[in-house]
Design a protein around this motif. Structure first.
Motif, PDB file in Angstrom:
ATOM      1  N   LEU A 165      48.177  34.392  48.701  1.00 19.90           N
ATOM      2  CA  LEU A 165      47.128  33.977  49.646  1.00 19.90           C
ATOM      3  C   LEU A 165      47.257  34.742  50.960  1.00 19.90           C
ATOM      4  N   SER A 192      46.019  38.251  50.326  1.00 24.56           N
ATOM      5  CA  SER A 192      44.575  38.312  50.084  1.00 24.56           C
ATOM      6  C   SER A 192      43.777  38.107  51.372  1.00 24.56           C
ATOM      7  N   ILE A 193      44.253  37.219  52.254  1.00 26.05           N
ATOM      8  CA  ILE A 193      43.565  37.008  53.535  1.00 26.05           C
ATOM      9  C   ILE A 193      43.689  38.247  54.418  1.00 26.05           C
ATOM     10  N   TYR A 246      41.355  40.809  52.989  1.00 31.92           N
ATOM     11  CA  TYR A 246      39.974  40.425  53.276  1.00 31.92           C
ATOM     12  C   TYR A 246      39.618  40.706  54.732  1.00 31.92           C
ATOM     13  N   SER A 306      38.191  41.796  47.651  1.00 32.76           N
ATOM     14  CA  SER A 306      39.024  41.012  48.558  1.00 32.76           C
ATOM     15  C   SER A 306      38.527  39.574  48.666  1.00 32.76           C
ATOM     16  N   MET A 328      40.647  36.289  47.380  1.00 36.82           N
ATOM     17  CA  MET A 328      40.944  35.262  48.375  1.00 36.82           C
ATOM     18  C   MET A 328      40.428  33.891  47.937  1.00 36.82           C
ATOM     19  N   SER A 349      42.596  32.534  45.172  1.00 44.81           N
ATOM     20  CA  SER A 349      43.892  32.136  45.732  1.00 44.81           C
ATOM     21  C   SER A 349      43.781  30.810  46.473  1.00 44.81           C
ATOM     22  N   ILE A 350      42.698  30.646  47.229  1.00 47.98           N
ATOM     23  CA  ILE A 350      42.493  29.403  47.980  1.00 47.98           C
ATOM     24  C   ILE A 350      42.328  28.223  47.027  1.00 47.98           C
ATOM     25  N   THR A 385      45.874  36.187  59.815  1.00 45.24           N
ATOM     26  CA  THR A 385      46.355  35.779  58.495  1.00 45.24           C
ATOM     27  C   THR A 385      47.277  34.576  58.597  1.00 45.24           C
ATOM     28  N   SER A 430      45.262  31.474  59.593  1.00 44.32           N
ATOM     29  CA  SER A 430      44.417  30.974  58.501  1.00 44.32           C
ATOM     30  C   SER A 430      45.242  30.192  57.478  1.00 44.32           C
TER      31      SER A 430
END
Length: 295
Positions: free
Chosen positions: A47, A50-51, A54, A85, A89, A92-93, A250, A253
């Motif tokens: 995660l 990925s953030i 993104y 991306s 994300m 993953s979330i 990141t 978040s």
């Protein structure tokens, strides 16, 4: 029995639920986060990456050369970096969301079954056993909510209340995936408004708390903007999204996701037991039964 044991299986008003959510989190902070790290560690790393990816891909929106496909630059949409991306994300979330809820609720199940004593391995085994169902419910409920919000928002709000209880039903009742959805609607029947109010207050509180972690990224952005404006070098807005901003954004978040998911998961457990007690008096019957056995 744990001296700080909190009884879940009883009726509560909104204020009592809010108070007990914070008390439970305060008294179980270390062991709960310890087991959370073990169950979500790998997904948490994915995660984070990925953030970051993104955020980096999104910064290309601000780059006029990347958007224009100038010489030496890849067009963002042609390369597919933004779509890839975003997809990674979102997945993953969803998985992280399901794992946090599954871990917290299995922790609470172990907590209630053993009067406050929690064996972490039992929690981990429970999450592993329900992992497929948890992820499936996470995806299914997300699709239902997406469709609901697309239908003029109100259906989405209505669906959110019962669907917020699907994970507690799955863990505490050991119901099948599709049964949890029908049981969630039955559980909130005639109790929709108070459940909605509780979820709304918890959501607002957890959001306000989580916003604290955004302050470093906001301050850094403000400083960069002020510096660029004073130097007259604001021609390329994408320069605002450097590695420092990506790192701060990141971390902020991920911490926000953890706080919001954690508070919501704990509150849904209290809401579930409150509604279940009002409809079925399970906790009261268990207490009467235990008194009979001790006598």
């Amino acid at each position: 029995m744990n001296n700080n044991y909190i009884e879940f299986k009883k009726k509560r008003e909104l204020g009592d639920i809010l108070t007990d959510v914070f008390v439970f989190l305060r008294t179980n902070f270390k062991p709960l986060f310890s087991v959370l790290f073990k169950t979500t560690g790998i997904v948490l790393v994915i995660l984070l990456l990925s953030i970051a990816y993104y955020t980096h891909a999104t910064s290309n929106f601000m780059d006029p050369f990347a958007l224009g496909g100038g010489a030496g630059n890849l067009n963002m949409f042609n390369s597919g970096s933004f779509l890839i991306s975003a997809f990674v994300m979102i997945i993953s979330i969803l998985i992280f969301y399901g794992l946090v809820f599954g871990t917290v609720l299995h922790y609470i199940k172990e907590y209630t079954d053993n009067q406050g004593v929690v064996l972490q391995q039992n929690v981990i085994d429970g999450v592993k056993k329900d992992l497929g169902s948890i992820i499936g419910l996470s995806i299914l409920s997300s699709i239902m909510l997406l469709v609901g919000f697309m239908l003029c928002v109100i259906p989405g709000i209505y669906l959110y209340v019962p669907l917020s209880l699907i994970f507690p039903i799955l863990v505490f009742r050991k119901s099948a995936v599709f049964d949890t959805i029908s049981e969630s609607f039955e559980l909130v029947k005639n109790e929709w408004w108070i459940t909605f109010a509780t979820l709304l207050v918890i959501g607002l509180l957890s959001y306000v708390i989580s916003m604290v972690f955004s302050i470093p990224a906001i301050m850094y952005t403000f400083f960069k903007t002020f510096t660029a404006a004073s130097e007259g070098s604001f021609s390329d807005p994408s320069s605002m999204f450097d590695w420092v901003f990506i790192l701060l954004n990141t971390i902020a978040s991920v911490l926000q996701y953890i706080i919001i998911y954690l508070f919501t998961a704990i509150s849904t457990a209290f809401i579930y037991f409150n509604l279940n007690e009002r409809k079925h008096h399970t906790g009261t019957l268990e207490q009467i039964d235990s008194l009979g056995k001790t006598e």
